[in-house]
Design an enzyme around this catalytic site. Structure first.
Site, PDB file in Angstrom:
ATOM      1  N   ASP A  71      -5.690   3.206  -3.721  1.00 49.75           N
ATOM      2  CA  ASP A  71      -6.849   3.121  -2.930  1.00 49.75           C
ATOM      3  C   ASP A  71      -6.991   4.196  -2.218  1.00 49.75           C
ATOM      4  O   ASP A  71      -8.142   4.594  -1.717  1.00 49.75           O
ATOM      5  CB  ASP A  71      -7.123   1.571  -2.348  1.00 49.75           C
ATOM      6  CG  ASP A  71      -5.990   1.538  -1.192  1.00 49.75           C
ATOM      7  OD1 ASP A  71      -5.039   2.072  -1.100  1.00 49.75           O
ATOM      8  OD2 ASP A  71      -5.949   0.547  -0.538  1.00 49.75           O
ATOM      9  N   ARG A  72      -6.093   5.033  -1.839  1.00 50.24           N
ATOM     10  CA  ARG A  72      -6.085   6.137  -0.712  1.00 50.24           C
ATOM     11  C   ARG A  72      -6.176   7.320  -1.782  1.00 50.24           C
ATOM     12  O   ARG A  72      -5.535   7.407  -2.887  1.00 50.24           O
ATOM     13  CB  ARG A  72      -4.914   6.272   0.079  1.00 50.24           C
ATOM     14  CG  ARG A  72      -4.895   5.276   1.244  1.00 50.24           C
ATOM     15  CD  ARG A  72      -3.911   5.340   2.084  1.00 50.24           C
ATOM     16  NE  ARG A  72      -3.872   4.685   3.323  1.00 50.24           N
ATOM     17  CZ  ARG A  72      -3.090   4.622   4.353  1.00 50.24           C
ATOM     18  NH1 ARG A  72      -2.326   5.844   4.320  1.00 50.24           N
ATOM     19  NH2 ARG A  72      -3.390   3.921   5.501  1.00 50.24           N
TER      20      ARG A  72
ATOM     21  N   SER B  77       0.790  -1.300   0.128  1.00 49.20           N
ATOM     22  CA  SER B  77       0.195   0.051   0.121  1.00 49.20           C
ATOM     23  C   SER B  77       0.871   1.298  -0.054  1.00 49.20           C
ATOM     24  O   SER B  77       1.377   1.628  -1.059  1.00 49.20           O
ATOM     25  CB  SER B  77      -0.858  -0.068   1.024  1.00 49.20           C
ATOM     26  OG  SER B  77      -1.738   0.924   1.094  1.00 49.20           O
ATOM     27  N   HIS B  78       0.838   2.004   1.162  1.00 46.51           N
ATOM     28  CA  HIS B  78       1.372   3.134   1.072  1.00 46.51           C
ATOM     29  C   HIS B  78       2.869   3.136   1.659  1.00 46.51           C
ATOM     30  O   HIS B  78       3.568   4.264   2.006  1.00 46.51           O
ATOM     31  CB  HIS B  78       0.662   4.322   1.961  1.00 46.51           C
ATOM     32  CG  HIS B  78       0.082   3.628   3.193  1.00 46.51           C
ATOM     33  ND1 HIS B  78      -0.758   2.741   3.441  1.00 46.51           N
ATOM     34  CD2 HIS B  78       0.685   3.506   4.588  1.00 46.51           C
ATOM     35  CE1 HIS B  78      -0.818   2.192   4.510  1.00 46.51           C
ATOM     36  NE2 HIS B  78       0.109   2.931   5.343  1.00 46.51           N
TER      37      HIS B  78
ATOM     38  N   LYS C 284     -11.333   0.588  -0.898  1.00 43.32           N
ATOM     39  CA  LYS C 284     -11.611   2.083  -1.136  1.00 43.32           C
ATOM     40  C   LYS C 284     -10.837   2.162  -2.562  1.00 43.32           C
ATOM     41  O   LYS C 284     -10.221   1.673  -2.952  1.00 43.32           O
ATOM     42  CB  LYS C 284     -10.620   2.667  -0.054  1.00 43.32           C
ATOM     43  CG  LYS C 284      -9.194   2.227   0.181  1.00 43.32           C
ATOM     44  CD  LYS C 284      -8.759   2.787   1.691  1.00 43.32           C
ATOM     45  CE  LYS C 284      -7.447   2.359   1.970  1.00 43.32           C
ATOM     46  NZ  LYS C 284      -7.335   1.528   3.187  1.00 43.32           N
TER      47      LYS C 284
ATOM     48  N   ASP D   8      -2.144   6.739  -3.374  1.00 46.51           N
ATOM     49  CA  ASP D   8      -1.096   6.089  -2.542  1.00 46.51           C
ATOM     50  C   ASP D   8      -0.407   4.900  -3.275  1.00 46.51           C
ATOM     51  O   ASP D   8      -0.977   4.914  -4.549  1.00 46.51           O
ATOM     52  CB  ASP D   8      -1.609   5.279  -1.436  1.00 46.51           C
ATOM     53  CG  ASP D   8      -2.460   4.347  -1.442  1.00 46.51           C
ATOM     54  OD1 ASP D   8      -3.233   4.256  -2.278  1.00 46.51           O
ATOM     55  OD2 ASP D   8      -2.368   3.105  -0.484  1.00 46.51           O
TER      56      ASP D   8
ATOM     57  N   ASP E 264      -0.688   1.502  -4.138  1.00 50.48           N
ATOM     58  CA  ASP E 264      -1.887   0.810  -4.625  1.00 50.48           C
ATOM     59  C   ASP E 264      -2.985   1.352  -5.126  1.00 50.48           C
ATOM     60  O   ASP E 264      -3.958   0.689  -5.638  1.00 50.48           O
ATOM     61  CB  ASP E 264      -2.103  -0.531  -4.027  1.00 50.48           C
ATOM     62  CG  ASP E 264      -2.685  -0.037  -2.598  1.00 50.48           C
ATOM     63  OD1 ASP E 264      -2.628   1.102  -2.129  1.00 50.48           O
ATOM     64  OD2 ASP E 264      -3.629  -1.021  -2.282  1.00 50.48           O
TER      65      ASP E 264
HETATM   66  C1  G1P Z   1      -3.927   1.840   8.419  1.00 50.18           C
HETATM   67  C2  G1P Z   1      -5.317   2.887   8.539  1.00 50.18           C
HETATM   68  C3  G1P Z   1      -6.435   2.143   8.316  1.00 50.18           C
HETATM   69  C4  G1P Z   1      -6.453   1.525   6.857  1.00 50.18           C
HETATM   70  C5  G1P Z   1      -5.205   0.743   6.729  1.00 50.18           C
HETATM   71  C6  G1P Z   1      -5.055   0.160   5.287  1.00 50.18           C
HETATM   72  O1  G1P Z   1      -3.899   0.955   9.103  1.00 50.18           O
HETATM   73  O2  G1P Z   1      -5.437   3.516   9.678  1.00 50.18           O
HETATM   74  O3  G1P Z   1      -7.526   3.083   8.431  1.00 50.18           O
HETATM   75  O4  G1P Z   1      -7.526   0.840   6.469  1.00 50.18           O
HETATM   76  O5  G1P Z   1      -3.931   1.307   6.804  1.00 50.18           O
HETATM   77  O6  G1P Z   1      -5.055   1.049   4.372  1.00 50.18           O
HETATM   78  P1  G1P Z   1      -3.454   1.271  10.628  1.00 50.18           P
HETATM   79  O7  G1P Z   1      -1.863   1.116  10.331  1.00 50.18           O
HETATM   80  O8  G1P Z   1      -3.703   2.215  11.445  1.00 50.18           O
HETATM   81  O9  G1P Z   1      -3.566  -0.133  11.328  1.00 50.18           O
HETATM   82 ZN    ZN Z   2      -3.321   1.429  -0.284  1.00 49.44          ZN
END
Ligand code: G1P
Ligand code: ZN
Length: 549
Positions: A287-288, A119-120, A382, A283, A285
């Site tokens: 989704d953000r 992801s990010h 998302k 981000d 992938d």
């Molecule tokens: C974080 C975000 C959460 C999101 C997840 C995946 O998780 O806070 O809202 O769903 O990334 O993108 P966390 O690191 O807080 O567990």
């Molecule tokens: Zn992501």
């Protein structure tokens, strides 16, 4: 392309891996861990032995293009063939955004998908890699499935793979690997069709061409090719509209998280300059999303509320919303809109998977998280670009600027001042003992004073799914005050280095109050009170958070 010479082999593991427990978003580890011999294979074997329908089923496979993506696709294709998967749908370059993968799973009635992404989190050899499993509804696999996979991995002794030359390059078309069909597609077309069904592309295109310059930052990650197709090829925006538009294995050194810290260059363009009227980023992938206007930043909690309040601007939602949902730490801005619309608002634990049942049961149409995640029932993830298009559609329809939309929203509904403070890479023992201590204090807090108010509720959030009645406990410590303000403290489930402590702060000001404060100042007494109660700066040795949103 695929060698016709292959044999099916069983590879013995020297010993099972014991650290393959998926977190909030699949199994996420350092790239180096995933490079270790058998590590990826062990997790994929556990998936194929657990996921229902593998033999004869269709699987969607792709990733955000980070280092390790190509090798993982090659390995998973050969393991899929060894497990009797009938068809794997993947893309020519292995690049596929998470929301596009979700859509492909749904339209192809696949048994699920494997998405290669952290992801990010940063990528490259010194960054992270991840393997995420989505189920047949297109959404992240449920906790019971991921628990099963984890339990399986703990005693795994061997894995099945087809031994043949590795597959290094693809072109669009249909191929055969052993008896598995490999359908190679471009990855953008189906997603684009879906967006065209939901939004009025002509309206958006003419609005942005008519003196409403926009800029989109792909952060060298997955959304580049999608954004170029939509903004440049279809909307006819100038080339400078898409920044960092080529997915790179290490994201060009960028931390692909669209927030004010990691997407600072974009934020500066909008907050300090006047070249663009609208800015957005996604981000790793895809989704953000982060939304910016000229001189203003849209807090993600507000963004969800604004999308809900303006649903009737978007053709795909003009028939109305069945309900909305937000994760618990997300501000209550959307709750107020739901009340006004006369629809239900659900409060779920952190993580997109908790929206799945509500979406499948048609209980909600829109949902979102404070962590820059917004989406709807169009997929089961998302969706960053979807949120950007939703915003553009509202702006084009209302012919207003981002800040005008925000101000008129607050004037109607009041403003939920909101901020999240992240303390990253804390030694795990320090974070755990801080959290444990606060958690033990909760029963004694009720009635005590906090930020000049009284604590009404202090608890650890627990959720009962309204659809299947499953209970999920220990989802974050909440301190709720008698004026509706609250502070939430959670430990992240997605970090890979030490622990990340998240502190969420929220305060409501009615529409007649001061709607124009700096959020950090509006929240100042909550910030100071939680720091002194939980001893955050003294225990972590961090005088300020790593990231403030
Ligand atoms: C974080 C975000 C959460 C999101 C997840 C995946 O998780 O806070 O809202 O769903 O990334 O993108 P966390 O690191 O807080 O567990
Ligand atoms: Zn992501």
């Amino acid at each position: 392309m695929f060698s016709s010479k292959f044999s099916q082999v069983k590879v013995k593991l020297p010993q099972p891996f014991t650290d393959q427990k998926p977190g909030t978003s699949g199994l996420r580890k350092s790239t180096l861990r995933f490079q270790e011999q058998h590590y990826l294979e062990s997790f994929v074997e556990s998936i194929f032995r657990t996921l229902p329908g593998v033999n004869g089923g269709t699987l969607v496979l792709g990733g955000d293009g980070r280092y390790g993506n190509k090798r993982a696709i090659d390995t998973i294709l050969r393991m899929a063939a060894a497990h009797g998967i009938q068809k794997v749908i993947t893309t020519f370059d292995g690049v596929l955004s998470t929301p596009a993968a979700s859509h492909l799973i749904r339209i192809n009635k696949a048994i699920g998908g494997i998405i290669l992404s952290a992801s990010h989190n940063p990528g490259g050899l010194s960054g992270d890699f991840g393997v995420k499993l989505n189920g047949a509804n297109g959404g992240p696999a449920s906790e019971s499935v991921t628990d099963e996979i984890y339990n399986f991995s703990k005693t795994l002794t061997e894995y099945n793979i087809v031994d043949c030359e590795s597959i290094s390059s693809f072109s669009v078309g249909t191929y055969k690997l052993a008896s598995t069909i490999v359908e190679v597609i471009d990855g953008i077309e189906d997603y684009l069709n879906l967006m065209q069904k939901l939004f009025d592309f002509d309206l958006i295109s003419s609005y942005i061409k008519n003196d409403f310059p926009i800029v989109f930052d792909s952060l060298n990650a997955v959304t580049g090719p999608y954004a170029k197709r939509i903004f440049l090829d279809i909307f006819g925006a100038p080339a400078e509209t898409v920044r960092n538009g080529i997915p790179l294995e290490d994201f060009g050194g960028i931390h692909p998280d669209p927030n004010l810290t990691y997407a600072k260059d974009l934020a500066d363009l909008l907050l300090k300059g006047d070249r663009f009227s609208f800015g957005a980023a996604c981000d790793g992938d895809g989704d953000r999303n982060m939304i910016l206007g000229r001189g203003c930043f849209v807090n993600p909690s507000d963004s969800l509320a604004i999308l809900a309040a303006n649903y009737d601007c978007v053709p795909g939602y003009s028939q109305g919303l069945s309900g909305v949902a937000r994760s618990m730490p997300t501000s209550s801005a959307v709750d107020v809109v739901a009340k006004d619309l006369g629809i239900k608002c659900f409060e779920t634990p952190t993580g997109w998977k908790f929206f799945g049942n509500l979406l499948d049961a048609n209980q909600i149409t829109l949902c979102g998280e404070e962590s820059f995640g917004t989406g709807s029932d169009h997929v089961r993830e998302k969706d960053g670009l979807w949120a950007v298009l939703f915003w553009l559609q509202i702006l084009a329809k209302k012919k207003k600027s981002v800040s005008e939309i925000m101000k008129s929203h607050w004037l109607k509904f009041g403003r939920h001042y909101y901020s999240r403070h992240d303390y990253e890479s804390i030694p795990s023992e320090v974070a755990n003992s801080l959290y444990q201590r606060l958690s033990l204090m909760l029963p004694t807090l009720k009635g005590q004073s906090f930020a000049d108010k009284k604590i009404q509720i202090a608890d650890d959030f627990s959720y009962t799914d309204p659809v299947d009645n499953s209970v999920t406990s220990n989802q974050g410590l909440r301190i709720m005050l008698d004026d509706g303000s609250r502070v939430v403290v959670r430990l992240s489930g997605t970090g890979t280095q030490g622990a990340t402590l998240r502190v969420y702060l929220e305060k409501f000001v009615a529409r007649t109050g001061n709607l124009d404060q700096n959020p950090q100042l509006a929240l100042d007494s909550l910030i100071k009170s939680i720091d002194s109660l939980a001893e955050i700066s003294s225990r972590t040795g961090m005088p300020t958070p790593t990231v403030i949103t």
